[in-house]
Design a protein around this motif. Structure first.
Motif, PDB file in Angstrom:
ATOM      1  N   SER A   6       0.204  25.068  62.845  1.00  0.00           N
ATOM      2  CA  SER A   6      -0.718  24.459  61.875  1.00  0.00           C
ATOM      3  C   SER A   6      -1.103  23.046  62.305  1.00  0.00           C
ATOM      4  O   SER A   6      -2.272  22.647  62.223  1.00  0.00           O
ATOM      5  CB  SER A   6      -0.068  24.409  60.485  1.00  0.00           C
ATOM      6  N   ILE A   7      -0.110  22.299  62.787  1.00  0.00           N
ATOM      7  CA  ILE A   7      -0.366  20.912  63.191  1.00  0.00           C
ATOM      8  C   ILE A   7      -1.264  20.852  64.421  1.00  0.00           C
ATOM      9  O   ILE A   7      -2.204  20.051  64.481  1.00  0.00           O
ATOM     10  CB  ILE A   7       0.970  20.180  63.454  1.00  0.00           C
ATOM     11  N   ILE A   8      -1.006  21.718  65.402  1.00  0.00           N
ATOM     12  CA  ILE A   8      -1.822  21.673  66.619  1.00  0.00           C
ATOM     13  C   ILE A   8      -3.252  22.121  66.326  1.00  0.00           C
ATOM     14  O   ILE A   8      -4.210  21.622  66.925  1.00  0.00           O
ATOM     15  CB  ILE A   8      -1.188  22.523  67.759  1.00  0.00           C
ATOM     16  N   LEU A  10      -4.782  21.460  63.529  1.00  0.00           N
ATOM     17  CA  LEU A  10      -5.370  20.271  62.912  1.00  0.00           C
ATOM     18  C   LEU A  10      -5.722  19.230  63.974  1.00  0.00           C
ATOM     19  O   LEU A  10      -6.807  18.639  63.955  1.00  0.00           O
ATOM     20  CB  LEU A  10      -4.391  19.681  61.891  1.00  0.00           C
ATOM     21  N   LEU A  11      -4.803  19.029  64.921  1.00  0.00           N
ATOM     22  CA  LEU A  11      -5.052  18.055  65.989  1.00  0.00           C
ATOM     23  C   LEU A  11      -6.261  18.451  66.831  1.00  0.00           C
ATOM     24  O   LEU A  11      -7.062  17.601  67.229  1.00  0.00           O
ATOM     25  CB  LEU A  11      -3.813  17.929  66.882  1.00  0.00           C
ATOM     26  N   GLU A  12      -6.383  19.747  67.090  1.00  0.00           N
ATOM     27  CA  GLU A  12      -7.528  20.217  67.876  1.00  0.00           C
ATOM     28  C   GLU A  12      -8.838  19.898  67.157  1.00  0.00           C
ATOM     29  O   GLU A  12      -9.840  19.539  67.779  1.00  0.00           O
ATOM     30  CB  GLU A  12      -7.421  21.720  68.129  1.00  0.00           C
ATOM     31  N   THR A  13      -8.805  20.005  65.844  1.00  0.00           N
ATOM     32  CA  THR A  13     -10.009  19.731  65.054  1.00  0.00           C
ATOM     33  C   THR A  13     -10.343  18.241  65.036  1.00  0.00           C
ATOM     34  O   THR A  13     -11.479  17.839  65.306  1.00  0.00           O
ATOM     35  CB  THR A  13      -9.822  20.226  63.606  1.00  0.00           C
ATOM     36  N   VAL A  14      -9.343  17.406  64.753  1.00  0.00           N
ATOM     37  CA  VAL A  14      -9.634  15.979  64.567  1.00  0.00           C
ATOM     38  C   VAL A  14      -9.876  15.251  65.883  1.00  0.00           C
ATOM     39  O   VAL A  14     -10.666  14.301  65.935  1.00  0.00           O
ATOM     40  CB  VAL A  14      -8.512  15.270  63.768  1.00  0.00           C
ATOM     41  N   PHE A  15      -9.226  15.693  66.966  1.00  0.00           N
ATOM     42  CA  PHE A  15      -9.399  14.979  68.232  1.00  0.00           C
ATOM     43  C   PHE A  15     -10.724  15.302  68.915  1.00  0.00           C
ATOM     44  O   PHE A  15     -11.036  14.747  69.960  1.00  0.00           O
ATOM     45  CB  PHE A  15      -8.218  15.240  69.176  1.00  0.00           C
ATOM     46  N   PHE A  16     -11.481  16.184  68.301  1.00  0.00           N
ATOM     47  CA  PHE A  16     -12.843  16.410  68.770  1.00  0.00           C
ATOM     48  C   PHE A  16     -13.674  15.139  68.578  1.00  0.00           C
ATOM     49  O   PHE A  16     -14.645  14.898  69.295  1.00  0.00           O
ATOM     50  CB  PHE A  16     -13.458  17.581  67.999  1.00  0.00           C
ATOM     51  N   TYR A  17     -13.257  14.306  67.621  1.00  0.00           N
ATOM     52  CA  TYR A  17     -14.012  13.099  67.286  1.00  0.00           C
ATOM     53  C   TYR A  17     -13.472  11.889  68.042  1.00  0.00           C
ATOM     54  O   TYR A  17     -12.267  11.615  68.037  1.00  0.00           O
ATOM     55  CB  TYR A  17     -13.962  12.851  65.775  1.00  0.00           C
ATOM     56  N   LYS A  18     -14.362  11.183  68.675  1.00  0.00           N
ATOM     57  CA  LYS A  18     -14.004  10.036  69.514  1.00  0.00           C
ATOM     58  C   LYS A  18     -13.213   8.990  68.741  1.00  0.00           C
ATOM     59  O   LYS A  18     -12.261   8.402  69.256  1.00  0.00           O
ATOM     60  CB  LYS A  18     -15.290   9.422  70.081  1.00  0.00           C
ATOM     61  N   GLU A  19     -13.589   8.764  67.482  1.00  0.00           N
ATOM     62  CA  GLU A  19     -12.954   7.706  66.694  1.00  0.00           C
ATOM     63  C   GLU A  19     -11.460   7.962  66.497  1.00  0.00           C
ATOM     64  O   GLU A  19     -10.652   7.029  66.485  1.00  0.00           O
ATOM     65  CB  GLU A  19     -13.636   7.581  65.317  1.00  0.00           C
ATOM     66  N   ILE A  20     -11.091   9.223  66.343  1.00  0.00           N
ATOM     67  CA  ILE A  20      -9.681   9.570  66.148  1.00  0.00           C
ATOM     68  C   ILE A  20      -8.884   9.232  67.402  1.00  0.00           C
ATOM     69  O   ILE A  20      -7.801   8.645  67.347  1.00  0.00           O
ATOM     70  CB  ILE A  20      -9.525  11.068  65.810  1.00  0.00           C
ATOM     71  N   LEU A  73      -2.138  26.861  74.392  1.00  0.00           N
ATOM     72  CA  LEU A  73      -3.575  26.881  74.670  1.00  0.00           C
ATOM     73  C   LEU A  73      -4.308  25.847  73.815  1.00  0.00           C
ATOM     74  O   LEU A  73      -5.264  25.209  74.273  1.00  0.00           O
ATOM     75  CB  LEU A  73      -4.144  28.279  74.410  1.00  0.00           C
ATOM     76  N   LYS A  74      -3.856  25.675  72.578  1.00  0.00           N
ATOM     77  CA  LYS A  74      -4.443  24.646  71.716  1.00  0.00           C
ATOM     78  C   LYS A  74      -4.152  23.251  72.277  1.00  0.00           C
ATOM     79  O   LYS A  74      -4.991  22.349  72.211  1.00  0.00           O
ATOM     80  CB  LYS A  74      -3.882  24.758  70.295  1.00  0.00           C
ATOM     81  N   ALA A  75      -2.950  23.083  72.828  1.00  0.00           N
ATOM     82  CA  ALA A  75      -2.585  21.794  73.420  1.00  0.00           C
ATOM     83  C   ALA A  75      -3.487  21.473  74.611  1.00  0.00           C
ATOM     84  O   ALA A  75      -3.844  20.311  74.838  1.00  0.00           O
ATOM     85  CB  ALA A  75      -1.117  21.809  73.849  1.00  0.00           C
ATOM     86  N   LEU A  76      -3.856  22.502  75.359  1.00  0.00           N
ATOM     87  CA  LEU A  76      -4.801  22.313  76.460  1.00  0.00           C
ATOM     88  C   LEU A  76      -6.134  21.782  75.937  1.00  0.00           C
ATOM     89  O   LEU A  76      -6.733  20.866  76.513  1.00  0.00           O
ATOM     90  CB  LEU A  76      -5.007  23.643  77.194  1.00  0.00           C
ATOM     91  N   SER A  77      -6.574  22.340  74.828  1.00  0.00           N
ATOM     92  CA  SER A  77      -7.824  21.905  74.213  1.00  0.00           C
ATOM     93  C   SER A  77      -7.726  20.457  73.738  1.00  0.00           C
ATOM     94  O   SER A  77      -8.642  19.651  73.947  1.00  0.00           O
ATOM     95  CB  SER A  77      -8.164  22.831  73.034  1.00  0.00           C
ATOM     96  N   VAL A  78      -6.604  20.103  73.111  1.00  0.00           N
ATOM     97  CA  VAL A  78      -6.398  18.725  72.645  1.00  0.00           C
ATOM     98  C   VAL A  78      -6.425  17.758  73.827  1.00  0.00           C
ATOM     99  O   VAL A  78      -7.055  16.692  73.771  1.00  0.00           O
ATOM    100  CB  VAL A  78      -5.061  18.600  71.878  1.00  0.00           C
TER     101      VAL A  78
END
Length: 222
Positions: A6-8, A10-20, A73-78
């Motif tokens: 669940s956390i990863i 969420l991280l994948e979603t929010v780290f799409f944004y430069k500001e985060i 795989l999600k960590a790769l995306s992050v």
């Protein structure tokens, strides 16, 4: 594992944004360490998959391994999203990715062994959208989203002048990176045209001896 998944996500979603990414400050180091551990698991999985068939795992173990695989795989995306902001990352983050963990060489290993792709009973299977599926012959050369994540991360880490000044292109690292040339086919470049720049960089790397990385004083909070 369910909480971690669940956390990863969420991280994948929010780290799409430069500001985060820019506001993460020192926490970015912990996240880079985490992503590195997950990529190590992916690389180990690809090596293990090439060994002899193991005893079939129990169902719960199988589910846990699949969840761990998807988390990795999600960590790769992050990690890819983090490297998208490489020019605004603190120096300590670059050092962690390039020198401490040597992520470029680890990514080369993922390109070589591709843990989200395998041959089974003479058919090519790839992992996409949470499931394994058989790839028809006409689609076997198509780049998957996961392939793209690895190549984009490599582009971010190798073509940024800031990273090139930090990375140590010694004999081992150079030989590992030059392995990528065999994968940079016209078909692949047609699907991700930015890889032309990678091809040029590797051709240059093959015939030159890059300057040693600059030594910087880095203070990290312990």
């Amino acid at each position: 594992l369910h909480h971690e998944a669940s956390i990863i996500n969420l991280l994948e979603t929010v780290f799409f944004y430069k500001e985060i990414c820019e506001s993460a400050e020192d926490s970015i180091l912990d996240l880079i360490d985490y992503c590195h551990r997950k990529l190590i698991l992916l690389a180990a999985r690809s090596t293990k998959a090439q060994a002899a068939d193991p005893v079939p795992p129990q169902e719960l173990q199988k589910q846990a391994e699949m969840m761990e695989f998807e988390i990795s795989l999600k960590a790769l995306s992050v990690l890819r999203f983090i490297t998208d902001q490489v020019d605004s990352l603190p120096l300590s983050a670059l050092t962690r990715m390039l020198n401490t963990h040597n992520l470029p060489c680890l990514l080369v290993e993922l390109v070589e062994h591709c843990p989200w792709s395998c041959w089974e009973a003479g058919k090519l299977k790839k992992f996409e959208n949470g499931t394994w599926h058989v790839v028809p012959p006409e689609d076997q050369v198509k780049m998957t989203k996961l392939d793209g994540q690895v190549w984009l991360t490599l582009l971010n880490l190798l073509l940024s002048p800031k990273c090139q000044h930090k990375y140590h292109f010694d004999g081992f690292n150079k030989s590992q990176l030059l392995k990528l040339r065999a994968f940079l086919t016209d078909v692949l470049i047609d699907q991700l045209p930015n890889l032309v720049e990678m091809q040029r960089f590797l051709s240059y790397l093959a015939v030159t001896e890059p300057a040693p990385p600059k030594k910087d004083l880095i203070l990290e909070q312990v």
